[in-house]
Enzyme design. Structure first.
Site, PDB file in Angstrom:
ATOM      1  N   HIS A  96       0.802  -1.227   0.000  1.00 35.79           N
ATOM      2  CA  HIS A  96       0.000   0.000   0.000  1.00 35.79           C
ATOM      3  C   HIS A  96       0.835   1.276   0.000  1.00 35.79           C
ATOM      4  CE1 HIS A  96      -3.381  -2.588   0.796  1.00 35.79           C
ATOM      5  NE2 HIS A  96      -4.217  -1.575   0.896  1.00 35.79           N
ATOM      6  N   ASP A 160      -7.700  -6.261   5.895  1.00 38.28           N
ATOM      7  CA  ASP A 160      -7.996  -5.537   4.668  1.00 38.28           C
ATOM      8  C   ASP A 160      -9.339  -6.060   4.194  1.00 38.28           C
ATOM      9  OD1 ASP A 160      -6.329  -3.928   2.314  1.00 38.28           O
ATOM     10  OD2 ASP A 160      -8.022  -5.125   1.616  1.00 38.28           O
ATOM     11  N   ARG A 448     -13.103  -0.066  -5.990  1.00 35.71           N
ATOM     12  CA  ARG A 448     -13.728   1.095  -5.357  1.00 35.71           C
ATOM     13  C   ARG A 448     -13.528   2.344  -6.189  1.00 35.71           C
ATOM     14  NH1 ARG A 448     -11.986  -0.506   0.661  1.00 35.71           N
ATOM     15  NH2 ARG A 448     -13.674  -2.018   0.781  1.00 35.71           N
ATOM     16  N   SER A 643     -13.233   0.322   3.813  1.00 36.84           N
ATOM     17  CA  SER A 643     -12.020  -0.321   4.288  1.00 36.84           C
ATOM     18  C   SER A 643     -12.139  -0.931   5.688  1.00 36.84           C
ATOM     19  CB  SER A 643     -10.923   0.737   4.286  1.00 36.84           C
ATOM     20  OG  SER A 643      -9.924   0.420   5.201  1.00 36.84           O
ATOM     21  N   ARG A 645      -9.701  -0.408   7.799  1.00 33.91           N
ATOM     22  CA  ARG A 645      -8.728   0.339   8.602  1.00 33.91           C
ATOM     23  C   ARG A 645      -9.310   0.736   9.962  1.00 33.91           C
ATOM     24  NH1 ARG A 645      -9.270   5.048   4.123  1.00 33.91           N
ATOM     25  NH2 ARG A 645      -8.871   3.211   2.889  1.00 33.91           N
TER      26      ARG A 645
HETATM   27  C1  MIC Z   1      -8.782  -0.276   0.525  1.00 34.56           C
HETATM   28  O1  MIC Z   1      -8.932  -0.899  -0.516  1.00 34.56           O
HETATM   29  O2  MIC Z   1      -9.542   0.642   0.869  1.00 34.56           O
HETATM   30  C2  MIC Z   1      -7.661  -0.674   1.444  1.00 34.56           C
HETATM   31  C3  MIC Z   1      -6.692   0.414   1.452  1.00 34.56           C
HETATM   32  O3  MIC Z   1      -7.016  -1.809   0.946  1.00 34.56           O
HETATM   33  C4  MIC Z   1      -8.233  -0.923   2.822  1.00 34.56           C
HETATM   34  C5  MIC Z   1      -7.258  -1.139   3.891  1.00 34.56           C
HETATM   35  C6  MIC Z   1      -6.632   0.090   4.417  1.00 34.56           C
HETATM   36  O4  MIC Z   1      -7.307   1.084   4.641  1.00 34.56           O
HETATM   37  O5  MIC Z   1      -5.443   0.020   4.682  1.00 34.56           O
HETATM   38  C7  MIC Z   1      -9.251  -2.045   2.920  1.00 34.56           C
HETATM   39  O6  MIC Z   1      -9.913  -2.315   1.948  1.00 34.56           O
HETATM   40  O7  MIC Z   1      -9.462  -2.615   4.009  1.00 34.56           O
HETATM   41 FE1  SF4 Z   2      -4.858  -2.540  -2.625  1.00 34.27          FE
HETATM   42 FE2  SF4 Z   2      -7.217  -2.268  -1.400  1.00 34.27          FE
HETATM   43 FE3  SF4 Z   2      -6.853  -1.509  -3.954  1.00 34.27          FE
HETATM   44 FE4  SF4 Z   2      -6.864  -4.026  -3.360  1.00 34.27          FE
HETATM   45  S1  SF4 Z   2      -8.570  -2.627  -3.117  1.00 34.27           S
HETATM   46  S2  SF4 Z   2      -5.407  -3.013  -4.711  1.00 34.27           S
HETATM   47  S3  SF4 Z   2      -5.869  -4.075  -1.363  1.00 34.27           S
HETATM   48  S4  SF4 Z   2      -5.898  -0.652  -2.120  1.00 34.27           S
END
Ligand code: MIC
Ligand code: SF4
Length: 755
Positions: A96, A160, A448, A643, A645
């Site tokens: 990340h 994650d 996303r 997420s 997080r």
């Molecule tokens: C995301 O896709 O939003 C992330 C970044 O992978 C997050 C994790 C994070 O916030 O570090 C997730 O999907 O859980």
């Molecule tokens: Fe990385 Fe989250 Fe994007 Fe997947 S969705 S590529 S884990 S930031």
């Protein structure tokens, strides 16, 4: 040979008998999800028919995965648990923290230097506690897990939300906050609300332009971003069997976008092929010996409405490619309707960039299908109108697609190949000109597309599609183009039509890689020291949060009443803030800066109730904290969507917010709040949201008799002297009430270690 094969053997050795016992006890055939859940019940958990959707159950997951941005908090917590090594196989993946700017080599060198302190910390903690470490550049967590660790019938958790990707290999894989991962690594059971079950019956077979991505893009349109909350989606039927294993992974991956606890598919020949191709014929052979236990019972699939809480049916033969967006992944438009929708809604029609990759879509099959389109650019005398950008999912994929000439084809269309990492998908994209905030459109194969996510520009309209559709749309450069029916004008002025994509499920010459980027932990890590500099800006050891003071929470100031979508990106933004993921005080400066204040429709502008002056959310909250005044955050539906997080829960906790009151929560965020000792409650009557005024002082009573299923009372003390009372609900069970009282779950683990 596969990693952790002994663990897999052990799971398979006990699975048939445990499933049989559950089937007998429940006295009915079982879905695959139930087989995996019931065969992973914690040893001290009674076998009974747990009502779906409301009973909390303890499980023992088989493994844990963490990515660099969340692993920091997870491991900072784990270090306090007093263990020598992790209790179950666990891995850390550095993916990340790498900004996409120039291209793979330069970007990786820059990131390795920029985040050296964090990578060194993660590397040494992993080494010390027996955790497998995947270095920066090794690949994206979920792709690396699918290639190396996922196994049919297994149960895993990961810090994650897209951990669910491993459902493509028949797992129950669930995204959690770091505190949950910490519990499992410390050998404690892991609690989950017994999910409801959605069965998705897939009939027919994909062809032409349609791909696995379109299945989930369509499902997202049906279920919306909260339709999967507290539910497992199980796919079955002849259509499911016809999909590739990585295609199944794509579908499960984006189950996170409908809020599903996870998604899964029964073990079949596609999974066996994938296991063998990725060097795990041994796992496939083991799975074959118990294969009837690694899929749902035939009676269930023959009569799904009897056994699932909801059933959806999709005919793959009729499935059209979809493009979802902008700003939300559930706004699904079939490609034949896109032109009309784009023109009607005033979406910017010109496509500036097409991005291929992410954990959702970076398999060999995905890349090969996108390449079959990129090849047509020169063959048909075209010129790609939008920029192409590629993020391979792992070094193994990158090495193999380079060997097979795919990267050369991308180079011919002027594509930039970024590091094997998340990159633009998580806002780690240093996009030229993004700061000008111009209205523009991009299309990507990620999962996303929340506002500002990829490049920080609120006026970037991001659309989600399959890699092959992304490629076609990037070639055309316009949202009005339908590759299935329309022609393009080539350099010679001729009308040409793009041919349907073609590709390979798996590399015909096999996968290959020189250095996959894996570092095994030390056999004995007891002498390894983990250093955190007290002056560090990136890492900070955690101080325990204080326990509940034993009285009702009175006199809370309203910090913000957030309006509309409030995802974890709004609560704790990623992109440039990712660098503070290991430093709670520093990252708290982004708390809720993306949330829209219902009273002035602005972001990061709330009234400081002490001074009456509008200021940034973190500054106002720090002012309350300085005077020891508690506060409350109010939110709308599906608060905390997105997420895993836990920073989105820890920041308010750290800055002295006491209560989060919303119309509804997303699952992971609600658990994260509870774990950190926050009070997360919901309006019993959602219209009471409208009663909250900007200058309210708020009391929450009933906490001295806090008990499961008993509502609490909220009192609004309006500025004009009027008062209003109403009920608020909570979903805390006995154990979670203990977390609240102790000031966080970790305080309980800490106390038990000391004892
Ligand atoms: C995301 O896709 O939003 C992330 C970044 O992978 C997050 C994790 C994070 O916030 O570090 C997730 O999907 O859980
Ligand atoms: Fe990385 Fe989250 Fe994007 Fe997947 S969705 S590529 S884990 S930031």
């Amino acid at each position: 040979m596969a990693f952790d094969i002994e663990m897999i053997k052990k799971v398979y050795a006990s699975m048939p008998a445990r499933i049989e016992a559950a089937r007998k006890f429940l006295n009915r055939p079982l879905t695959l999800a139930e087989k995996i859940l019931y065969s992973h019940l914690d040893a001290n958990t009674e076998l009974k028919d747990y009502p779906r959707g409301n009973s909390y159950v303890d499980f023992n997951p088989d493994r844990v995965a963490m990515q660099d941005a969340t692993a920091q908090m997870a491991l900072l917590q784990f270090m306090q648990a007093g263990r020598q090594t992790v209790a179950v196989p666990s891995t850390v993946h550095c993916d990340h923290l790498i900004t996409a700017k120039v291209g793979a080599k330069t970007d990786l060198e820059f990131a390795t230097a920029e985040s050296k302190e964090v990578f060194d910390f993660l590397g040494s903690v992993s080494n010390k506690y027996g955790i497998g470490f995947w270095k920066p550049g090794a690949g994206i967590i979920h792709q690396v897990v699918l290639e190396n660790y996922a196994f049919p019938g297994g149960m895993m958790i990961g810090t994650d939300s897209h951990t669910v990707n491993a459902g493509g290999l028949g797992m129950v894989a669930i995204g959690v906050g770091g505190a949950d991962a910490c519990d499992v690594m410390a050998g404690l059971p892991w609690e989950l609300k017994m999910p409801k079950l959605i069965g998705v019956k897939l009939t027919g077979k994909l062809s032409g332009w349609s791909s696995a991505k379109d299945v989930i893009l369509k499902v997202a349109g049906i279920l919306t971003v909260k339709g999967g909350t507290d539910k497992i989606i199980e796919y079955f039927g002849e259509g499911a069997i016809s999909l590739s294993c990585t295609g199944k992974g794509t579908i499960c991956n984006m189950g996170a976008e409908v809020g599903a606890t996870t998604s899964t598919f029964g073990y079949d020949a596609s999974m066996s092929r994938y296991l063998s191709a990725t060097g795990r014929a041994d796992v496939a052979a083991l799975a074959d010996t118990i294969k009837e236990h690694l899929t749902g019972d035939a009676e269930v699939y023959a009569n799904p409405s009897k056994y699932f809480d909801e059933v959806i049916e999709i005919n793959l033969s009729e499935l059209e490619p979809h493009i979802n967006g902008p700003f939300t992944p559930d706004l699904a438009t079939p490609i034949s309707k896109l032109k009309e929708a784009a023109e009607k809604n005033g979406w910017p029609l010109k496509i500036e960039a097409g991005l291929i990759g992410s954990c959702t879509n970076s398999s060999y099959e995905d890349i090969s299908r996108a390449v079959s389109l990129a090849k047509q650019v020169s063959a048909k005398g075209l010129k790609a109108k939008a920029e192409f950008m590629i993020n391979p999912g792992s070094e193994q994929i990158r090495y193999t697609i380079e060997r097979d000439g795919f990267l050369d084809v991308f180079a011919e269309v002027g594509a930039t190949v970024f590091t094997n990492a998340c990159g633009p998908c998580i806002g780690m994209w240093d996009r030229v000109g993004a700061e000008k905030k111009e209205k523009n459109t991009i299309i990507h194969s990620f999962n996303r597309n929340f506002a500002k996510r990829a490049d920080g520009n609120p006026n970037t309209y991001a659309f989600v599609a399959s890699p092959e559709i992304v490629a076609a749309m990037a070639i055309s450069g316009s949202l009005t183009f339908n590759p299935l029916t329309d022609t393009l004008t080539n350099e010679k002025g001729e009308q040409v039509k793009l041919d349907e994509p073609t590709g390979f499920e798996l590399p015909p010459k096999g996968f290959d890689v020189k250095d996959a980027g894996y570092q095994a932990p030390a056999a004995d890590g007891s002498s390894i020291k983990v250093l955190v500099e007290p002056t560090s800006k990136r890492l900070q050891l955690l101080d325990p949060f204080s326990a509940w003071e034993g009285i009702d929470l009175k006199g809370l100031k309203l910090l913000i009443k957030a309006k509309g979508k409030c995802t974890t990106d709004h609560i704790s933004m990623a992109g440039p803030w990712l660098k503070f993921r290991g430093h709670l005080d520093n990252i708290s400066n982004n708390m809720l800066i993306g949330a829209v204040n219902a009273f002035n429709d602005k972001t990061d502008s709330v009234k400081n109730q002490i001074t009456g002056i509008y200021d940034a959310v973190p500054s106002v909250q720090r002012a309350y904290k300085a005077q020891d005044i508690g506060s409350i955050v109010v939110g709308d539906e599906n608060y905390g969507e997105g997420s895993s997080r836990e920073h989105a829960a820890m920041e308010p906790r750290h800055l002295g917010v006491r209560v989060v009151l919303v119309k509804s929560f997303a699952r992971i965020h609600e658990t994260n709040l509870k774990k950190q000792g926050m009070l997360g409650i919901t309006f019993a009557n959602p219209t009471d949201y409208d009663k909250i005024k900007e200058d309210d002082i708020i009391d929450v009573t009933g906490l001295t008799t806090f008990a499961p299923d008993v509502p609490l009372t909220l009192t609004l003390n309006h500025a004009d002297g009027n008062k209003e009372d109403f009920n608020v609900n909570h979903s805390y069970n006995t154990q979670q009430i203990e977390w609240f009282k102790a000031g966080g779950a970790l305080n309980i683990i800490r106390a038990s270690v000391k004892a």
